[in-house]
Design an enzyme around this catalytic site. Structure first.
Site, PDB file in Angstrom:
ATOM      1  N   ALA A  24       0.810  -1.212   0.000  1.00 40.77           N
ATOM      2  CA  ALA A  24       0.000   0.000   0.000  1.00 40.77           C
ATOM      3  C   ALA A  24       0.848   1.269   0.000  1.00 40.77           C
ATOM      4  CB  ALA A  24      -0.939  -0.006   1.215  1.00 40.77           C
ATOM      5  N   GLU A  25       1.872   1.301   0.810  1.00 34.46           N
ATOM      6  CA  GLU A  25       2.673   2.516   0.970  1.00 34.46           C
ATOM      7  C   GLU A  25       3.709   2.710  -0.141  1.00 34.46           C
ATOM      8  OE1 GLU A  25       2.648   5.047   3.534  1.00 34.46           O
ATOM      9  OE2 GLU A  25       0.676   4.157   3.890  1.00 34.46           O
TER      10      GLU A  25
END
Length: 175
Positions: A24-25
């Site tokens: 996600a990051e």
């Protein structure tokens, strides 16, 4: 894949959640083009990586466009690093230290038992205030949808609490 072992992390699901956060990051392309995200600075884009060269300490590099000092696989802000480094006795900003930091965040948000139990949606809801890329975080940044993250979690070996994928439709409304 996190550098911490499943035994030290608290189980396979915890490692899978760490991988999900990195997905996600950082994103899969930048994870592949870096030291699995551990050396990535905020503001990086596929094809335009910003990285740091030493794990001795948090790099504390300010990125004006994002107004952030986030760094590493879990995009840790420099202002929080000294506290957690001391609290956890972390020797450096290396991969294992970053993993331990993220797990401490899970613990503080009361998400660790949720993750261990496979309560993925509930765990995401508990930690979304920490990581801007999670659904419902509300930081005016790109947020991934829950189904994409659930697929990343499952691909990383994460197990859900016995619920089918249809379960997402119902609980996604909570995020």
């Amino acid at each position: 894949m996190p550098r911490i072992t499943a035994d030290r992390a608290g189980g396979v699901n915890v490692c899978a959640m760490l991988d999900t956060l990195a997905y996600a990051e950082i994103g899969p392309e930048m994870l592949a083009d870096s030291d699995d995200g551990y050396n990535v600075l905020v503001g990086s884009l596929p094809g335009r990586m910003l990285t740091f060269g030493s794990y001795a300490d948090h790099p504390d590099v300010y990125h004006a466009a994002t107004d952030s000092t986030a760094a590493g696989r879990y995009q840790i802000l420099s202002r929080y690093w000294p506290h957690y480094r001391a609290q956890l006795g972390l020797p450096d900003f290396g991969p294992l230290s970053q993993d331990r930091y993220a797990i401490q965040q899970f613990r503080e948000q009361r998400a660790l038992p949720l993750i261990q139990a496979g309560r993925f949606i509930d765990a995401i809801a508990a930690i979304r205030n920490i990581w801007a890329s999670l659904p419902g975080a509300g930081y005016d940044q790109h947020e991934h949808d829950i189904d994409t993250l659930a697929r990343a979690y499952e691909a990383a070996g994460g197990k859900f609490s016995g619920r089918s994928r249809d379960w997402y439709d119902e609980v996604e409304k909570r995020l």
